[in-house]
Design a protein around this motif. Structure first.
Motif, PDB file in Angstrom:
ATOM      1  N   SER A   1       0.871  -1.387   0.044  1.00  0.00           N
ATOM      2  CA  SER A   1       0.006  -0.037  -0.141  1.00  0.00           C
ATOM      3  C   SER A   1       0.628   1.369  -0.180  1.00  0.00           C
ATOM      4  O   SER A   1       0.368   2.241  -0.151  1.00  0.00           O
ATOM      5  N   GLY A   2       2.105   1.286   0.389  1.00  0.00           N
ATOM      6  CA  GLY A   2       2.889   2.286   0.297  1.00  0.00           C
ATOM      7  C   GLY A   2       3.363   2.741   1.796  1.00  0.00           C
ATOM      8  O   GLY A   2       4.224   3.668   1.986  1.00  0.00           O
ATOM      9  N   ARG A   3       2.515   2.117   2.511  1.00  0.00           N
ATOM     10  CA  ARG A   3       2.644   2.667   3.906  1.00  0.00           C
ATOM     11  C   ARG A   3       4.200   2.197   4.572  1.00  0.00           C
ATOM     12  O   ARG A   3       4.472   0.762   4.310  1.00  0.00           O
ATOM     13  N   LEU A   4       4.842   2.840   5.522  1.00  0.00           N
ATOM     14  CA  LEU A   4       6.182   2.443   5.943  1.00  0.00           C
ATOM     15  C   LEU A   4       5.807   1.335   7.222  1.00  0.00           C
ATOM     16  O   LEU A   4       5.144   1.636   8.072  1.00  0.00           O
ATOM     17  N   ALA A   5       6.379   0.157   7.194  1.00  0.00           N
ATOM     18  CA  ALA A   5       6.286  -0.909   8.151  1.00  0.00           C
ATOM     19  C   ALA A   5       7.544  -0.834   8.990  1.00  0.00           C
ATOM     20  O   ALA A   5       7.198  -1.251  10.256  1.00  0.00           O
ATOM     21  N   TYR A   6       8.610  -0.120   8.711  1.00  0.00           N
ATOM     22  CA  TYR A   6       9.687  -0.336   9.706  1.00  0.00           C
ATOM     23  C   TYR A   6      10.733   0.821   9.085  1.00  0.00           C
ATOM     24  O   TYR A   6      10.678   1.134   8.053  1.00  0.00           O
ATOM     25  N   ALA A   7      11.408   1.626  10.142  1.00  0.00           N
ATOM     26  CA  ALA A   7      12.258   2.511   9.687  1.00  0.00           C
ATOM     27  C   ALA A   7      13.349   2.401  10.759  1.00  0.00           C
ATOM     28  O   ALA A   7      12.999   2.572  12.029  1.00  0.00           O
ATOM     29  N   ASN A   8      14.760   2.362  10.458  1.00  0.00           N
ATOM     30  CA  ASN A   8      15.790   2.212  11.614  1.00  0.00           C
ATOM     31  C   ASN A   8      16.250   3.893  12.136  1.00  0.00           C
ATOM     32  O   ASN A   8      15.571   5.014  11.477  1.00  0.00           O
ATOM     33  N   ASN A   9      17.033   3.873  12.919  1.00  0.00           N
ATOM     34  CA  ASN A   9      17.576   4.954  13.645  1.00  0.00           C
ATOM     35  C   ASN A   9      18.020   6.102  12.609  1.00  0.00           C
ATOM     36  O   ASN A   9      17.613   7.238  12.596  1.00  0.00           O
ATOM     37  N   ALA A  10      18.972   5.484  11.424  1.00  0.00           N
ATOM     38  CA  ALA A  10      19.428   6.471  10.529  1.00  0.00           C
ATOM     39  C   ALA A  10      18.370   6.981   9.693  1.00  0.00           C
ATOM     40  O   ALA A  10      18.467   8.301   9.210  1.00  0.00           O
ATOM     41  N   ALA A  11      17.056   6.357   9.523  1.00  0.00           N
ATOM     42  CA  ALA A  11      16.026   6.947   8.655  1.00  0.00           C
ATOM     43  C   ALA A  11      15.402   8.066   9.332  1.00  0.00           C
ATOM     44  O   ALA A  11      15.012   9.087   8.803  1.00  0.00           O
ATOM     45  N   CYS A  12      15.295   7.836  10.567  1.00  0.00           N
ATOM     46  CA  CYS A  12      14.603   8.883  11.635  1.00  0.00           C
ATOM     47  C   CYS A  12      15.194  10.230  11.681  1.00  0.00           C
ATOM     48  O   CYS A  12      14.880  11.354  11.387  1.00  0.00           O
ATOM     49  N   SER A  13      16.883   9.831  11.824  1.00  0.00           N
ATOM     50  CA  SER A  13      17.678  11.049  12.234  1.00  0.00           C
ATOM     51  C   SER A  13      17.815  11.757  10.671  1.00  0.00           C
ATOM     52  O   SER A  13      17.854  13.049  11.001  1.00  0.00           O
ATOM     53  N   SER A  14      17.883  11.255   9.673  1.00  0.00           N
ATOM     54  CA  SER A  14      18.232  11.907   8.563  1.00  0.00           C
ATOM     55  C   SER A  14      17.195  12.624   7.961  1.00  0.00           C
ATOM     56  O   SER A  14      17.077  13.628   7.199  1.00  0.00           O
ATOM     57  N   LEU A  15      15.905  12.034   8.313  1.00  0.00           N
ATOM     58  CA  LEU A  15      14.795  12.794   7.762  1.00  0.00           C
ATOM     59  C   LEU A  15      14.036  13.682   8.862  1.00  0.00           C
ATOM     60  O   LEU A  15      13.231  14.543   8.387  1.00  0.00           O
ATOM     61  N   GLY A  16      14.595  13.780   9.885  1.00  0.00           N
ATOM     62  CA  GLY A  16      13.931  14.440  11.036  1.00  0.00           C
ATOM     63  C   GLY A  16      12.651  14.280  11.693  1.00  0.00           C
ATOM     64  O   GLY A  16      11.845  14.965  12.433  1.00  0.00           O
ATOM     65  N   TYR A  17      12.228  12.938  11.630  1.00  0.00           N
ATOM     66  CA  TYR A  17      10.997  12.292  12.225  1.00  0.00           C
ATOM     67  C   TYR A  17      11.411  11.407  13.242  1.00  0.00           C
ATOM     68  O   TYR A  17      12.273  11.026  13.647  1.00  0.00           O
ATOM     69  N   SER A  18      10.409  11.428  14.081  1.00  0.00           N
ATOM     70  CA  SER A  18      10.390  10.192  15.144  1.00  0.00           C
ATOM     71  C   SER A  18       9.962   8.868  14.535  1.00  0.00           C
ATOM     72  O   SER A  18       9.214   8.859  13.297  1.00  0.00           O
ATOM     73  N   ARG A  19      10.366   7.792  15.119  1.00  0.00           N
ATOM     74  CA  ARG A  19       9.986   6.528  14.634  1.00  0.00           C
ATOM     75  C   ARG A  19       8.253   6.429  14.145  1.00  0.00           C
ATOM     76  O   ARG A  19       7.812   5.993  13.341  1.00  0.00           O
ATOM     77  N   GLN A  20       7.891   6.790  15.324  1.00  0.00           N
ATOM     78  CA  GLN A  20       6.064   6.667  15.376  1.00  0.00           C
ATOM     79  C   GLN A  20       5.715   7.782  14.201  1.00  0.00           C
ATOM     80  O   GLN A  20       4.896   7.390  13.275  1.00  0.00           O
ATOM     81  N   GLU A  21       6.180   8.729  13.988  1.00  0.00           N
ATOM     82  CA  GLU A  21       5.614   9.782  12.790  1.00  0.00           C
ATOM     83  C   GLU A  21       5.882   9.202  11.532  1.00  0.00           C
ATOM     84  O   GLU A  21       5.190   9.205  10.534  1.00  0.00           O
ATOM     85  N   LEU A  22       7.083   8.697  11.503  1.00  0.00           N
ATOM     86  CA  LEU A  22       7.640   8.152  10.228  1.00  0.00           C
ATOM     87  C   LEU A  22       6.895   6.908   9.808  1.00  0.00           C
ATOM     88  O   LEU A  22       6.322   6.706   8.510  1.00  0.00           O
ATOM     89  N   LEU A  23       6.463   6.140  10.822  1.00  0.00           N
ATOM     90  CA  LEU A  23       5.555   5.010  10.469  1.00  0.00           C
ATOM     91  C   LEU A  23       4.151   5.157  10.160  1.00  0.00           C
ATOM     92  O   LEU A  23       3.389   4.384   9.595  1.00  0.00           O
ATOM     93  N   SER A  24       3.864   6.372  10.159  1.00  0.00           N
ATOM     94  CA  SER A  24       2.358   6.979   9.849  1.00  0.00           C
ATOM     95  C   SER A  24       2.340   7.424   8.695  1.00  0.00           C
ATOM     96  O   SER A  24       1.378   7.838   7.978  1.00  0.00           O
TER      97      SER A  24
END
Length: 917
Positions: free
Chosen positions: A280-303
């Motif tokens: 569906s295009g929804r993000l199911a997992y993101a590691n620490n580097a994904a969060c820090s590089s994009l500036g999101y928290s993991r909860q925000e990024l997975l939404s």
């Protein structure tokens, strides 16, 4: 008595054990109690018809002898093994047997007690069968089973699986005793296991105590177990005594958990961003580097939807990518991600399609390539700048790919050789054809060494042909910039630049250097020739002037003539001193003056130096003394020749510039193990301004000093430079009209084990008396004098004969060789040979070599008018023992002759030499 017997019979009747009274001689049964009759099934009269061995026999025939021996002797016997009692109508009964002796009159009897143990044996066999069954069950189970004594803290049972897991036998495990847990439990887990053991002491009957910890295998490796223990036996107070436990090996499980944790940790903390994206295009997992590089928290990024961070996947972009990646499971592409702040960052994405537990997902590894983009831009900029710099500096660039054999020549590479860019093919053959044939072999060999790793860089100077046909000198430098997996060169790059102008400059410098060296050689030859041409006649002038002066004083010649002769001698000596100073300064400035360190007996050395100044001091009426201040070493290590030259110069100056009073040489040892010489006089002294320039060449205190006292102004310069050569220092303290003190400090050398001249030597004393006496002793030796100059030959032989020597003359080197060999053949070898080094036919160097080659070992002293750097070494290399420069001082000649005579012949002094025959 009768009552007593009745009591005994009553006891025998009621006993539960069978009793036989037996004759110890023939073992016949004499009496049997009722229990013995019932157990055997025989009546008393029937039993009396049998011997003991007919009724009782051991289970093992080997024990029969023991039973008979016990019955027939006084031995008390208690059987631990079972015996069989034969019965009248039933199967034999298993009994234990005890035998003892009864002392009766007239002869002793045997008391045999038998006890039925058949029921106990049955119980033991039953119990043994049960234990065997339990043991089989325990060994058949896949789990480890063990019994642990909680009071004694030791293992009392371990099944086969337990032994196999630990790598020990059951006996070895039990041998660990109370240190069992200390021996097998991991140190990090030991406190935890102690807590489990503490829980055992308060455990209920049905309570299971479970724990996981590491234990050591016999091989030393660590393994994980999961143990479950229950209380098995309690003591009388109800406290747990023994625990029964089972355990399973969970090593693989633990390692899997650790591996999983490591993998999870590695993914979470990977440098690159990692995303798992659903269909569906929804993000199911993101590691620490994904969060820090994009500036999101993991909860925000997975939404978020993938299109929220990668605009190219908005709308139909993601479904199309999903279908494409299903067909081709790995995609690598570059994109631009949008951060929370709206900033766009360039990224490189590697997407992989995978099925995770039945759910299709895309796993993307995303790398921020901002730095790479910046570096690429910087590289393009630097390449442009490099090209401009190379063009501006007239440097050509070349690049060779050895795998593809492709060459690259920059435009400037062509232009340096006057070609248009691309005019010649870019290949190895082009370079090979342009290199000068004489330079090509060395250039290619050096290139091969670099490519094979035998040389770190490639750097050659070669000639290359330009388009005009002229040869240009080129400097080519290169380095391997790529290698394969085995370290072999794959690519080499380098530069070349024209060094034609540099080569012309080098040629000019080389020519100038040759001219300078020629001029220096000419100067050295001039000084050598000047020295030779002046010293040779000066030997005769000074020598005969001295002889005439001595005779004139004896004959009472008028003072006018004596003054004239003294003027000739004084000015001749002054001229020789000027020559010596110029030559010494020339040697020092040329760096040709070497240091020859050796052991110097200090007291004798000082006496020799002072004795050489004695006559001058006495002539002026000056008191010349030596003082040793404190303890000084008996021997120092330095260059005796250079040190003597320094001290003579300083003492000579002190005597020269002192009209009345005294000159003293003080010797002391400093705290830094430096030997110090102070030359103090009561002369004219120096002003502070004069002290500043006193060590400069050709410098004296002032013009009036030069006119009054004479001299070249080189003596102190030479002293300073010789002191520096000896790693020492020279200083001066002076006041006008109060005299001067020149101080020299040089290293004393190694002083370990060197005796000290104690304070008994301190204080002033007049030096040189011993040496003066020594010089007065006659020279009663046979001496060969080889000298081609008739004046010098006559002068030197005069002094030698006057001193008592027998002198044989040779006019050239060949005559000297013949005379020496003839003297040895006649049994009268010369004691000393004086060899002039410049003679016809054979010069002194050749003659000395011939003599040494023919086994002549007597001292040979070189006499030469040459005093340049290296002349002494040249004489010593030819085989001479010592070296005297002309003009010859007859006192120094006498000293050197005596010194080498003593050294060669072993005599302590001159008086011990053999008389002349």
């Amino acid at each position: 008595m009768q009552q007593h017997q009745e009591v005994l019979h009553a006891i025998l009747r009621e006993m539960n054990d069978g009793i036989f009274i037996v004759d110890p001689v023939d073992l016949r049964i004499l009496e049997a109690n009722p229990m013995a009759q019932r157990m055997s099934g025989w009546r008393k009269r029937e039993l009396r018809q049998h011997a003991l061995t007919e009724l009782i026999e051991p289970e093992s025939p080997a024990r029969t002898h023991r039973l008979l021996h016990a019955a027939r002797t006084t031995t008390i016997f208690h059987s631990r093994e079972g015996y069989l009692l034969r019965r009248a109508h039933d199967e034999p009964l298993l009994v234990n047997v005890s035998i003892s002796r009864i002392h009766t009159d007239p002869s002793p009897l045997c008391l045999v007690i038998i006890r039925d143990v058949s029921e106990r044996r049955h119980l033991e066999l039953t119990l043994r069968d049960k234990e065997r069954f339990i043991n089989h069950v325990a060994n058949a189970t896949p789990y480890m089973m063990y019994v642990f004594d909680t009071i004694e803290r030791r293992n009392i049972y371990a099944n086969q699986q337990c032994c196999t897991f630990f790598g020990y036998s059951q006996e070895e495990l039990q041998s660990f005793g109370s240190s069992f847990f200390e021996r097998v439990v991991h140190p990090y887990d030991y406190p935890y296991v102690e807590q489990l053991l503490g829980r055992h002491r308060h455990a209920l009957d049905d309570e299971v105590i479970e724990g996981e910890y590491r234990v050591r295998h016999a091989s030393g490796s660590w393994r994980w177990i999961r143990a479950r223990d229950v209380v098995f036996v309690r003591d009388d107070d109800g406290a747990p005594r023994q625990t029964l436990g089972t355990a399973v090996d969970i090593t693989d499980q633990k390692e899997g958990e650790v591996s999983l944790l490591r993998t999870q940790f590695a993914v979470d903390h990977a440098a690159d961003a990692i995303f798992w994206t659903e269909q569906s295009g929804r993000l199911a997992y993101a590691n620490n580097a994904a969060c820090s590089s994009l500036g999101y928290s993991r909860q925000e990024l997975l939404s978020l939807h993938i299109g929220d961070i990668d605009p190219s996947f908005a709308g139909d972009g993601w479904p199309q990518h999903w279908e494409a990646i299903k067909r081709d499971p790995v995609h690598v592409f570059e994109s631009s991600y949008r951060t929370r702040s709206g900033q766009r960052i360039p990224v490189e994405v590697q997407s992989n399609f995978l099925d995770f537990r039945g759910q299709p997902l895309v796993c993307s590894f995303v790398r921020d390539i901002s730095d790479r983009r910046w570096a690429e831009q910087q590289l393009r900029t630097s390449q442009e700048q490099l090209t401009l710099a190379l063009d501006a500096s007239n440097v050509g660039l070349w690049d060779w790919n050895l795998e593809t054999d492709r060459f690259y020549f920059s435009d400037q590479w062509y232009r340096i050789l006057q070609y248009e860019p691309g005019e010649l093919p870019m290949e190895y053959g082009t370079w090979e054809k342009l290199v000068h044939p004489e330079d090509l072999p060395a250039a290619t060999e050096t290139l091969r060494e670099n490519l094979e790793g035998r040389a770190p860089d490639y750097s050659v100077e070669i000639r290359m042909k330009s388009k005009s046909g002229a040869w240009q000198w080129m400097l080519t430098r290169a380095r391997v910039i790529e290698t394969d997996e085995e370290g072999h060169a794959r690519r080499i790059a380098g530069v070349h630049l024209s060094i034609d102008s540099l080569k012309r400059h080098e040629e000019a410098l080389r020519h100038a250097k040759e001219q300078a060296e020629a001029a220096n050689r000419a100067k050295s030859e001039f000084l050598a020739n000047m020295s030779h041409e002046i010293r040779t006649p000066m030997t005769a002038i000074l020598g005969f002037a001295d002889i005439v002066l001595q005779e004139a004083r004896i004959e009472g010649v008028s003072p006018t003539w004596l003054d004239a002769l003294d003027t000739i001698k004084r000015n001749g000596e002054h001229l020789v001193q000027i020559i010596n100073d110029i030559l010494d300064l020339s040697k020092i400035e040329a760096g040709r003056l070497s240091v020859d360190r050796s052991a110097i007996p200090l007291r004798r050395f000082i006496d020799e130096v002072v004795s050489m100044m004695r006559i001058r001091a006495d002539t002026k009426g000056l008191r010349l003394t030596t003082e040793y201040q404190g303890a000084v070493p008996a021997v120092v290590e330095s260059d005796a020749t250079r040190l003597r030259q320094i001290l003579i110069n300083l003492l000579s100056n002190a005597v020269k510039f002192t009209d009345a009073g005294s000159v003293v040489l003080r010797v002391s040892l400093t705290d830094k193990e430096m030997i110090r010489f102070d030359v103090a006089d009561t002369g004219i002294g120096l002003t502070p301004q004069q002290q500043v320039s006193i060590f400069s060449p050709f410098s004296q205190a002032d013009a009036s000093t030069s006119r009054r006292f004479g001299g070249t102004g080189l003596g102190l310069t030479i002293c300073q430079r010789l002191t520096t050569l000896l790693q020492g220092t020279i200083t001066v303290e002076s006041k006008p009209g109060s005299g001067s003190t020149f101080s020299v400090e040089i290293p004393a050398g190694r002083l370990d084990g060197v005796p000290l001249l104690e304070d008994s030597l301190a204080g002033g004393h007049v030096a040189g008396g011993h040496l003066a006496d020594e010089q007065k002793k006659p020279i009663s030796y046979r001496i060969l004098l080889a000298e081609d100059g008739p004046d010098n030959r006559r002068l030197i032989s005069f002094h030698l004969r006057k001193a008592g020597a027998k002198v044989i003359l040779a006019h050239d080197g060949q005559a000297a060789v013949e005379a020496s060999l003839a003297a040895r053949a006649a049994g009268e070898p010369f004691d000393v040979i004086l060899m002039d080094m410049q003679m016809p036919i054979l010069d002194g160097y050749q003659a000395t070599r011939v003599l040494r080659a023919n086994g002549i070992r007597e001292p040979i002293i070189a006499l030469t008018a040459h005093a340049m750097a290296g002349d002494r070494e040249k004489c010593e290399n030819a085989g001479c023992d010592d070296y005297l420069s002309k003009p010859i001082d007859h006192r120094e000649l006498s000293r050197v002759i005596k010194q080498h005579y003593r050294r060669y012949h072993g005599g302590p002094n001159c008086s011990g030499s053999p008389p002349v025959t």
